[in-house]
Write a protein that holds these residues in place. Structure first.
Motif, PDB file in Angstrom:
ATOM      1  N   GLU A  44       0.841  -1.198   0.000  1.00  0.00           N
ATOM      2  CA  GLU A  44       0.000   0.000   0.000  1.00  0.00           C
ATOM      3  C   GLU A  44       0.870   1.239   0.000  1.00  0.00           C
ATOM      4  O   GLU A  44       1.914   1.282   0.643  1.00  0.00           O
ATOM      5  CB  GLU A  44      -0.865   0.007   1.254  1.00  0.00           C
ATOM      6  N   PRO A  50       3.591   9.604   8.015  1.00  0.00           N
ATOM      7  CA  PRO A  50       2.870   9.973   9.243  1.00  0.00           C
ATOM      8  C   PRO A  50       3.467  11.241   9.853  1.00  0.00           C
ATOM      9  O   PRO A  50       4.619  11.583   9.574  1.00  0.00           O
ATOM     10  CB  PRO A  50       3.105   8.782  10.175  1.00  0.00           C
ATOM     11  N   ARG A  85      18.718   0.909  10.808  1.00  0.00           N
ATOM     12  CA  ARG A  85      17.484   0.144  10.673  1.00  0.00           C
ATOM     13  C   ARG A  85      17.384  -0.962  11.718  1.00  0.00           C
ATOM     14  O   ARG A  85      16.298  -1.441  12.026  1.00  0.00           O
ATOM     15  CB  ARG A  85      17.389  -0.474   9.270  1.00  0.00           C
ATOM     16  N   ILE A 118       9.251   5.256  21.630  1.00  0.00           N
ATOM     17  CA  ILE A 118       9.479   3.971  20.992  1.00  0.00           C
ATOM     18  C   ILE A 118       8.563   2.896  21.567  1.00  0.00           C
ATOM     19  O   ILE A 118       7.907   2.155  20.834  1.00  0.00           O
ATOM     20  CB  ILE A 118      10.954   3.528  21.140  1.00  0.00           C
ATOM     21  N   LYS A 134      15.167  -4.700  19.053  1.00  0.00           N
ATOM     22  CA  LYS A 134      15.903  -4.043  17.965  1.00  0.00           C
ATOM     23  C   LYS A 134      15.032  -2.932  17.405  1.00  0.00           C
ATOM     24  O   LYS A 134      13.864  -3.157  17.078  1.00  0.00           O
ATOM     25  CB  LYS A 134      16.249  -5.058  16.875  1.00  0.00           C
TER      26      LYS A 134
ATOM     27  N   PRO B  30       6.927  -6.855   7.991  1.00  0.00           N
ATOM     28  CA  PRO B  30       7.719  -5.784   7.374  1.00  0.00           C
ATOM     29  C   PRO B  30       7.913  -4.565   8.265  1.00  0.00           C
ATOM     30  O   PRO B  30       8.881  -3.837   8.140  1.00  0.00           O
ATOM     31  CB  PRO B  30       6.899  -5.403   6.128  1.00  0.00           C
ATOM     32  N   ASN B  31       6.991  -4.349   9.187  1.00  0.00           N
ATOM     33  CA  ASN B  31       7.069  -3.196  10.091  1.00  0.00           C
ATOM     34  C   ASN B  31       7.369  -1.893   9.352  1.00  0.00           C
ATOM     35  O   ASN B  31       8.340  -1.192   9.660  1.00  0.00           O
ATOM     36  CB  ASN B  31       8.090  -3.444  11.200  1.00  0.00           C
ATOM     37  N   HIS B  32       6.537  -1.599   8.374  1.00  0.00           N
ATOM     38  CA  HIS B  32       6.699  -0.343   7.636  1.00  0.00           C
ATOM     39  C   HIS B  32       6.333   0.837   8.530  1.00  0.00           C
ATOM     40  O   HIS B  32       5.248   0.864   9.110  1.00  0.00           O
ATOM     41  CB  HIS B  32       5.768  -0.314   6.413  1.00  0.00           C
ATOM     42  N   ASN B  33       7.229   1.833   8.608  1.00  0.00           N
ATOM     43  CA  ASN B  33       6.925   2.986   9.448  1.00  0.00           C
ATOM     44  C   ASN B  33       6.279   4.122   8.664  1.00  0.00           C
ATOM     45  O   ASN B  33       6.022   5.184   9.210  1.00  0.00           O
ATOM     46  CB  ASN B  33       8.185   3.483  10.171  1.00  0.00           C
ATOM     47  N   GLY B  34       6.051   3.888   7.379  1.00  0.00           N
ATOM     48  CA  GLY B  34       5.338   4.893   6.602  1.00  0.00           C
ATOM     49  C   GLY B  34       6.219   6.002   6.066  1.00  0.00           C
ATOM     50  O   GLY B  34       5.729   6.941   5.424  1.00  0.00           O
ATOM     51  N   ALA B  46       2.917   2.752   2.880  1.00  0.00           N
ATOM     52  CA  ALA B  46       2.031   3.053   4.011  1.00  0.00           C
ATOM     53  C   ALA B  46       2.476   2.312   5.267  1.00  0.00           C
ATOM     54  O   ALA B  46       3.008   1.200   5.202  1.00  0.00           O
ATOM     55  CB  ALA B  46       0.594   2.678   3.662  1.00  0.00           C
ATOM     56  N   GLU B  47       2.235   2.950   6.420  1.00  0.00           N
ATOM     57  CA  GLU B  47       2.651   2.319   7.664  1.00  0.00           C
ATOM     58  C   GLU B  47       1.849   1.048   7.928  1.00  0.00           C
ATOM     59  O   GLU B  47       0.651   0.970   7.653  1.00  0.00           O
ATOM     60  CB  GLU B  47       2.536   3.290   8.846  1.00  0.00           C
ATOM     61  N   SER B  68       5.656   1.745  19.040  1.00  0.00           N
ATOM     62  CA  SER B  68       5.461   2.590  17.870  1.00  0.00           C
ATOM     63  C   SER B  68       6.025   1.829  16.671  1.00  0.00           C
ATOM     64  O   SER B  68       6.448   0.682  16.798  1.00  0.00           O
ATOM     65  CB  SER B  68       6.210   3.909  18.042  1.00  0.00           C
ATOM     66  N   ALA B  70       8.770   2.046  15.420  1.00  0.00           N
ATOM     67  CA  ALA B  70      10.230   2.084  15.419  1.00  0.00           C
ATOM     68  C   ALA B  70      10.895   0.759  15.736  1.00  0.00           C
ATOM     69  O   ALA B  70      12.111   0.702  15.895  1.00  0.00           O
ATOM     70  CB  ALA B  70      10.731   3.160  16.387  1.00  0.00           C
ATOM     71  N   LEU B  71      10.137  -0.299  15.814  1.00  0.00           N
ATOM     72  CA  LEU B  71      10.796  -1.598  15.930  1.00  0.00           C
ATOM     73  C   LEU B  71      11.339  -1.971  14.556  1.00  0.00           C
ATOM     74  O   LEU B  71      10.750  -1.617  13.527  1.00  0.00           O
ATOM     75  CB  LEU B  71       9.807  -2.667  16.399  1.00  0.00           C
ATOM     76  N   SER B  72      12.451  -2.667  14.526  1.00  0.00           N
ATOM     77  CA  SER B  72      13.041  -3.063  13.249  1.00  0.00           C
ATOM     78  C   SER B  72      12.139  -4.047  12.512  1.00  0.00           C
ATOM     79  O   SER B  72      11.265  -4.661  13.116  1.00  0.00           O
ATOM     80  CB  SER B  72      14.401  -3.718  13.467  1.00  0.00           C
ATOM     81  N   GLN B  73      12.386  -4.187  11.225  1.00  0.00           N
ATOM     82  CA  GLN B  73      11.687  -5.189  10.435  1.00  0.00           C
ATOM     83  C   GLN B  73      11.882  -6.554  11.080  1.00  0.00           C
ATOM     84  O   GLN B  73      12.947  -6.837  11.634  1.00  0.00           O
ATOM     85  CB  GLN B  73      12.267  -5.202   9.026  1.00  0.00           C
TER      86      GLN B  73
END
Lengths: 169, 109
Positions: A44, A50, A85, A118, A134, B30-34, B46-47, B68, B70-73
């Motif tokens: 998406e 954000p 990352r 976090i 992490k 994937p933990n996309h942060n947007g 998208a997040e 939030s 901010a966790l890694s993939q």
């Protein structure tokens, strides 16, 4: 000896891809962007990222006017994070973790992340007071962990971390 | 992502009643942060990220984490548990779409 007819031969000359080969290669170039678009269709997209948040926005509700004592909380990250990352974090709190005296809540903040908050963690006497995870860091930044004990007092640990390659994009 | 939602959980091989053991968990996500820009469209991926981790030891909720983006993939999270009794240990991950991923392992003392 008769020459072959003027119609082009189906066989390519040795050492060349020939006309058929060329056509197949050209066709695949057209297909390539389509495949990539298919792959992206599974993901998406959004017009905007954000919103960002300030450190104060995240810190003030936690502190509520209190000043944590800078003891009992061990916060460990690599001094230089090669890849923002994936930055390993260790949070350990000096606490007996009994029903009468235990770590109730832990907050982790990265001052310069787009959202400095976090995580918030609700703990219990069933646990030991150590967590590992992490995280992503956008840039070199101060990182802080704040622990709230069962008696309501706050303790914190802070480290300044260098980040080589940012991890928030 | 082929392994999306697959969870891993590791406890020590040997431990005794009363030991504080380290429990390591992970979920493929994937933990996309947007904030990652797609160069072709100029838009952002998208997040879509893990927003909570809850741990249940038997019937008792022993740990609740709100995270939030901010966790890694493939978020990794480890905690310590007092192996006070034999009971199932259940880790529940929930992401920003409301999807839940669960893993249960038995604590045996």
């Amino acid at each position: 000896m008769q020459d072959s007819p003027t119609k082009p031969s189906a066989q390519a000359q040795p050492g060349t891809v020939g006309r058929r080969g060329f056509l197949i290669w050209a066709f695949s170039l057209v297909l390539l962007p389509l495949r990539r678009r298919e792959a992206l269709a599974a993901v998406e997209l959004a017009k905007e990222p954000p919103p960002e948040h300030s450190l104060e926005e995240r810190l003030n509700p936690i502190l509520q006017g209190r000043t944590p004592k800078r003891e009992r909380v061990t916060l460990e990250l690599p001094e230089i994070a090669e890849d923002g990352r994936v930055v390993p974090v260790r949070i350990a709190v000096d606490s007996p973790m009994t029903e009468q005296d235990y770590v109730k809540r832990v907050y982790l903040l990265v001052d310069r992340n787009p959202d400095p908050g976090i995580l918030t963690l609700e703990s219990s006497p069933a646990l030991g007071a150590e967590w590992n995870l992490k995280i992503r860091m956008r840039e070199s930044s101060n990182v802080r962990a704040i622990a709230e004990m069962s008696d309501g007092f706050l303790y914190s640990g802070e480290v300044a971390i260098l980040v080589n390659r940012g991890g928030c994009d | 992502m082929a392994d999306l939602g697959k969870t891993l959980m590791r406890l020590p091989r040997e431990y005794a009643k009363g030991d504080v053991i380290e429990v390591k968990t992970m979920v493929f996500h994937p933990n996309h942060n947007g904030r990652r820009e797609d160069p072709e469209t100029g838009k952002f991926i998208a997040e879509w990220y893990i927003r909570s981790i809850n741990v249940f030891y038997g019937d008792e909720k022993v740990l609740a984490v709100q995270t939030s983006s901010a966790l890694s993939q493939n978020p990794y999270f480890a905690f310590r548990l007092k192996a006070a009794r034999s009971a199932p240990l259940r880790v529940e991950w929930e992401d920003s779409k409301g999807e839940r991923y669960t893993h249960t392992a038995d604590v045996k003392v």
